[in-house]
Design a protein around this motif. Structure first.
Motif, short mmCIF file in Angstrom:
data_model
loop_
_atom_site.label_atom_id
_atom_site.label_comp_id
_atom_site.label_asym_id
_atom_site.label_seq_id
_atom_site.Cartn_x
_atom_site.Cartn_y
_atom_site.Cartn_z
N PRO A 215 5.82 -41.67 -36.53
CA PRO A 215 6.07 -40.42 -35.79
C PRO A 215 5.30 -39.49 -36.09
O PRO A 215 4.56 -39.01 -36.78
CB PRO A 215 7.76 -40.08 -36.32
CG PRO A 215 7.22 -40.69 -37.88
CD PRO A 215 6.59 -41.89 -37.64
N ASP B 186 11.78 -37.57 -31.14
CA ASP B 186 11.97 -37.30 -29.82
C ASP B 186 13.05 -38.14 -29.32
O ASP B 186 13.23 -39.49 -29.42
CB ASP B 186 10.68 -37.82 -28.73
CG ASP B 186 10.80 -37.27 -27.60
OD1 ASP B 186 11.78 -36.97 -27.18
OD2 ASP B 186 9.62 -37.38 -26.95
N ALA C 17 12.77 -41.13 -27.32
CA ALA C 17 11.65 -42.27 -27.77
C ALA C 17 12.49 -43.47 -27.54
O ALA C 17 13.71 -43.67 -27.60
CB ALA C 17 11.67 -42.06 -29.09
#
Length: 733
Positions: free
Chosen positions: A50, A88, A91
């Motif tokens: 990430p 996010d 995501a």
């Protein structure tokens, strides 16, 4: 173009700051054991790299990393005690190679963790039972991921756990046994913060929210044990069966949301509601029959949403036909027998006791009603009409008086999101680099963009340019003032960001204000869009306009001078999910032109394209009276349901209302919005009519003060509450 940080500081101040920073880093520069450092370096691979973990290496001093919105690592005693990673929220789920079991096996190598937060990282699969292998864990946040399956029962053995965050996943199965969780201080999945008015919440569940999952089955559990539970949100799941009656009468319950499930049957008429219960949402289920007395009428202290069922109570336009709910209700009309009693004699005893209580309560209610009707006039004495001099003197408060008023309204700020400073990177990410598709307004007030923060909060970002006339030395004091303008009935500013650019010709300072984005529609839409929304009845409308008045009173008194000229129009009054009214687009305080003067007469901002109408609050001779007049226009529309955008429309409604409304109830019936007939006490709506007419008086010097307006609205609320609780039979047809 170079970016500078404001305010400008001297060399000595810079040196002092660096020394403090050095001391901070020295304090936190603890040496982690090699085992914990190696474990941290495994996380990027396990989480499929990430952005928050980018750049980690063997040389990274993990305990010295400064916290950010996406990453926070806290060390104590050469051990990691806090690990927060936020991704996010848009995501997708991680690849099939991801293993939740491997992740938590790795994380258990941090035995001293007290906070573990893995938010919006695309985690999927079952939550492994080994999640309980953190002997000191107090906060576990796994929201906005793709976990599925049942919540492992091992969680109930985590005796130190205080905060459990599981919202926005795909957990399913039946509701877990909650009895073992009674010792938790808080299960908070919404980011709420408990204010200092709750100092005794050291034991017991406070907030439980499992919304937006796939839980099914009946709502079971020993809820009676949760005597400190304030908020319960089980909405948007697949619960069925009946509603445990004890949910409505928990002693501390304030908020109950069971909407968007498949709950069926009837809510027994004997059910009582806790006096603290202010919001009930049972909409969009399969409920039949009527509602208990405590849910029949909305009041200024309780909102009940019940549309989308098959009920024979409330507005029937928003209920389905009985056939829609029949199939689901066959096994859920009443609670199962084994849930009510253990023997027939026990049922008979309970029935006899209940009957006696009901008869006694009815007699007591009749006595209270008679006493109330005779003594209502002395509950609260109406103030005499204020003349112009009184009104002027009431608004010219001293700083001491203002501090007193601010302290009195302190409770309205409790629980609000803290004010903070944002980075330009955060705002660019939230608005997709200020993409034109996210722009909602471009005017003299600034450029407005809708955005989504990393934690899922919806915001509005206002981009403005600092007027070069004003001293930068006053800017920090001004921003500190902005941070204190916070109230339950305002669309609050959550923080700011300052970007300064310098070239050969000009110095330009851009300020971004980040405000909360309220998305449940405007007050006007809740009065007119009956095909989309359940129309507001009089108690809900009265609560909304009382909230608006409180917000205006706060703006008028929070500073000296107050904040006036607040653009009070129906489309600038927003309602949140709980129908709390919030004033949007209100004015900002004025700023001095030079460092020797604290009070100025202009706005400190101009629009990005150099339009200078930002100081709109001084476009009229008396902006304070303008606020009162515009509030009166809002009151008229709430009463009549008719928009009044022009002065001619206001004058027409005012002249029609100026008839003597005390002569006949039929007169009131003619002028009020037909959708609220049968929901108001006659004296309550008469009181609001009277004060609204004073607010829109043609003589601006005779307008009441905001304190007078708020007093009358509170008086009307007292009348309305008394009328609703007495089951008055003289309901207007």
């Amino acid at each position: 173009m170079a970016y500078l940080s404001l305010p400008r500081i001297s060399y000595s101040a810079t040196l002092g700051f660096l020394l403090l920073l050095f001391r901070f880093l020295s304090f936190n520069a603890q040496q982690l054991p090699n085992s914990q450092s190696r474990t941290l370096l495994r996380l990027p691979r396990l989480l499929e790299y990430p952005a928050a973990l980018a750049g980690w290496s063997h040389d990274t001093a993990f305990c010295s990393l400064l916290p950010s919105p996406t990453l926070s690592i806290l060390c104590s005693g050469n051990c990691i005690v806090e690990l927060v990673i936020v991704g996010d929220r848009r995501a997708k789920a991680l690849s099939p190679a991801f293993s939740s079991a491997s992740l938590f096996t790795t994380l258990t190598r941090f035995p001293n963790l007290t906070t573990l937060s893995l938010v919006a990282l695309g985690l999927w699969g079952r939550l492994p039972g080994k999640v309980h292998r953190f002997p000191s864990l107090k906060v576990l946040n796994l929201s906005s991921n793709y976990f599925a399956g049942e919540i492992p029962m091992e969680i109930s053995s985590m005796s130190t756990l205080q905060n459990l965050v599981l919202a926005g996943n795909s957990f399913n199965g039946s509701l877990p046994d909650l009895k073992a969780l009674v010792t938790l201080q808080e299960l908070d999945v919404s980011g709420n913060r408990l204010g200092p008015e709750f100092p005794s919440l050291s034991n017991g569940l406070v907030t439980l929210i499992l919304r937006n999952n796939v839980f099914r089955g009946t709502i079971v559990g020993n809820f009676r044990a949760f005597d400190r539970l304030r908020k319960l949100d089980l909405s948007s799941n697949q619960f069925s069966g009946w509603i445990p009656p004890s949910l409505f009468s928990l002693p501390s319950i304030h908020f109950l949301d069971l909407s968007n499930n498949a709950i069926a049957g009837q809510i027994p008429g004997y059910v009582s509601c806790s006096t603290s219960l202010g919001f009930i949402n049972i909409a969009n289920n399969r409920l039949l029959g009527g509602l208990p007395r405590c849910m029949l009428f909305n009041s200024s202290s309780r909102v009940v949403l019940s549309s989308g069922n098959c009920l024979n109570a409330g507005d029937l336009r928003y209920q389905h036909r009985v056939e829609y709910c029949d199939s689901a209700a066959l096994a859920a009309v009443v609670p199962p027998t084994n849930k009510i009693s253990g023997s027939r004699s026990y049922v008979n005893a309970i029935f006899g006791i209940t009957s006696g209580i009901i008869v006694g309560a009815a007699l007591m209610g009749l006595l209270i009603f008679v006493v109330f009707r005779r003594s209502r006039a002395v509950i609260l004495h109406k103030p005499t009409a204020s003349n112009s001099s009184d009104a002027d003197s009431s608004t010219k408060r001293t700083p001491i008086g203002t501090r007193h008023i601010s302290e009195a309204t302190r409770i309205e700020t409790l629980g609000l999101t803290p004010y903070r400073v944002f980075s330009i990177n955060e705002l660019e990410e939230a608005t997709n680099r200020f993409h034109p598709s996210n722009q909602t307004e471009n005017s003299s007030r600034g450029q407005f963009y809708k955005g989504l923060l990393g934690d899922g909060s919806m915001v509005i970002v206002n981009r403005m340019k600092l007027n070069p006339k004003f001293s930068l030395q006053n800017l920090p004091q001004y921003l500190d003032l902005i941070s204190k303008i916070r109230h339950r009935h305002l669309a609050n500013i959550l923080g700011h960001c300052i970007v300064s650019s310098q070239d050969d010709a000009n110095n330009t300072t851009i300020i971004y204000f980040v405000s909360e984005r309220v998305t449940n529609g405007t007050l006007r839409s809740h009065l007119t869009e009956w095909r989309k929304r359940e129309m507001l009845k009089w108690p809900q409308r009265l609560a909304a306009i009382s909230g608006i008045a409180r917000g205006i009173q706060f703006l008028h008194t929070v500073t000296v001078p107050g904040i006036f000229g607040n653009n009070l129009h129906m489309n600038n009054i927003l309602l949140d999910k709980t129908l709390t009214a919030k004033i949007n687009n209100y004015s900002l305080p004025i700023l001095s032109k030079n460092k020797n003067s604290k009070i100025g007469n202009e706005s400190p901002f101009i629009s990005v394209d150099n339009r200078s109408e930002m100081g709109r609050i001084h476009s009229v001779a008396n902006p304070e009276r303008q606020d009162i007049y515009q509030l009166g226009c809002i009151l008229l529309e709430v009463i009549t349901g008719k928009p009044n955008e022009t002065k001619i429309e206001v004058d027409t409604i005012r002249s029609k209302m100026h008839k003597d409304s005390t002569d006949s109830p039929l007169y009131v019936k003619e002028i009020v919005d037909p959708t609220i007939r049968g929901t108001f006490a006659l004296d309550s709506i008469r009181t609001v009519i009277e004060i609204s007419l004073k607010c829109v008086s043609e003589d601006l010097n005779q307008l009441p003060s905001i304190d007078d307006v708020l007093w009358n609205l509170q008086y009307a609320s007292q009348i309305q509450d008394g009328w609703a609780s007495s089951e008055n039979l003289s309901i207007q047809e």
